[in-house]
Write a protein that holds these residues in place. Structure first.
Motif, PDB file in Angstrom:
ATOM      1  N   ASP A  58      21.184 -37.596 -25.054  1.00  0.00           N
ATOM      2  CA  ASP A  58      21.468 -38.393 -26.245  1.00  0.00           C
ATOM      3  C   ASP A  58      22.574 -37.768 -27.102  1.00  0.00           C
ATOM      4  O   ASP A  58      22.840 -38.221 -28.209  1.00  0.00           O
ATOM      5  N   ALA A 109      14.192 -39.617 -28.982  1.00  0.00           N
ATOM      6  CA  ALA A 109      13.858 -38.232 -28.651  1.00  0.00           C
ATOM      7  C   ALA A 109      14.906 -37.692 -27.684  1.00  0.00           C
ATOM      8  O   ALA A 109      15.520 -38.447 -26.939  1.00  0.00           O
ATOM      9  N   HIS A 110      15.129 -36.399 -27.725  1.00  0.00           N
ATOM     10  CA  HIS A 110      16.048 -35.820 -26.763  1.00  0.00           C
ATOM     11  C   HIS A 110      15.261 -35.029 -25.725  1.00  0.00           C
ATOM     12  O   HIS A 110      14.053 -34.869 -25.843  1.00  0.00           O
ATOM     13  N   SER A 124      17.529 -34.538 -35.402  1.00  0.00           N
ATOM     14  CA  SER A 124      17.713 -35.843 -34.803  1.00  0.00           C
ATOM     15  C   SER A 124      17.356 -36.952 -35.782  1.00  0.00           C
ATOM     16  O   SER A 124      17.729 -38.094 -35.590  1.00  0.00           O
ATOM     17  N   HIS A 155      22.683 -34.670 -28.330  1.00  0.00           N
ATOM     18  CA  HIS A 155      22.288 -33.563 -29.198  1.00  0.00           C
ATOM     19  C   HIS A 155      22.283 -32.247 -28.434  1.00  0.00           C
ATOM     20  O   HIS A 155      21.713 -32.182 -27.346  1.00  0.00           O
TER      21      HIS A 155
HETATM   22 CU   LIG Z   1      18.306 -35.648 -29.529  1.00  0.00          CU
END
Ligand SMILES: [Cu+2]
Length: 186
Positions: A111, A29-30, A151, A113
């Motif tokens: 992460d 998860a971001h 993602s 993103h």
């Molecule tokens: Cu992410």
């Protein structure tokens, strides 16, 4: 006996399908926005002096962009974006007139993103930005959903291909199991 083998074949098929489906699920998860100033739809009597965004975790020190635009598209940000761990701030011009504005932010999550959204607010007795970009406007929830789709790293057809592949493999496993069961019987 035959029923037992049929059952184990079916169980193996289901297991194979589950494994393949699970492997296509997003793993990481971001960050997401936990609080902001202005808040969405906030009405100020006097113009705020800065925008502050706080995320669930540290964002990357590069790639953060914040604009605060009015209906005419003029950007009222007046200074550099500062990133301090999970907090991102930017100063605003001192002479913002009463009007509707929209914070347009984009940061790079820990992460890697990019995540982005918009936060409308107003200063004084003014209408919210009506904006041509209402079409592209996403609520926080929508933006989150879009981001988690991305993602996953797979377009929809990729997921479908994997799912179909899983069913084919499962069918093969089931067929093998049934064939073996038949051989043992005979
Ligand atoms: Cu992410």
């Amino acid at each position: 006996m035959r029923h037992t083998h049929l059952f184990s074949g079916a169980a193996a098929a289901v297991l194979a399908a589950l494994l393949i489906t699970a492997s296509s699920a997003p793993a990481i998860a971001h960050e997401s926005l936990t609080s902001s100033s202005p808040t969405e739809g906030q009405q100020f009597d006097t113009a705020p002096q800065q925008v502050e965004l706080v995320f669930t975790d540290e964002v990357l020190p590069q790639g953060a962009e914040i604009a605060v635009v009015d209906d005419a598209g003029e950007d009222w940000v007046d200074g550099e974006v500062t990133i301090d761990g999970s907090a991102v701030t930017v100063p605003l011009a001192a002479d913002m007139p009463d009007a509707g504005y929209e914070v347009q932010w984009r940061v790079v999550s820990g992460d890697g993103h990019p995540i982005s959204s918009t936060i409308p607010f107003t200063v004084g007795d003014a209408e919210p930005v009506s904006e041509a970009h209402d079409d592209g406007h996403t609520s926080h929830a929508d933006a989150e959903a879009e981001e988690s789709d991305q993602s996953a790293g797979l377009p929809t057809w990729g997921v479908v291909t994997l799912a179909v592949g899983g069913v084919v493999v499962a069918a093969g496993v089931a067929f093998l199991a049934v064939t073996l069961a038949r051989r043992r019987r005979s």
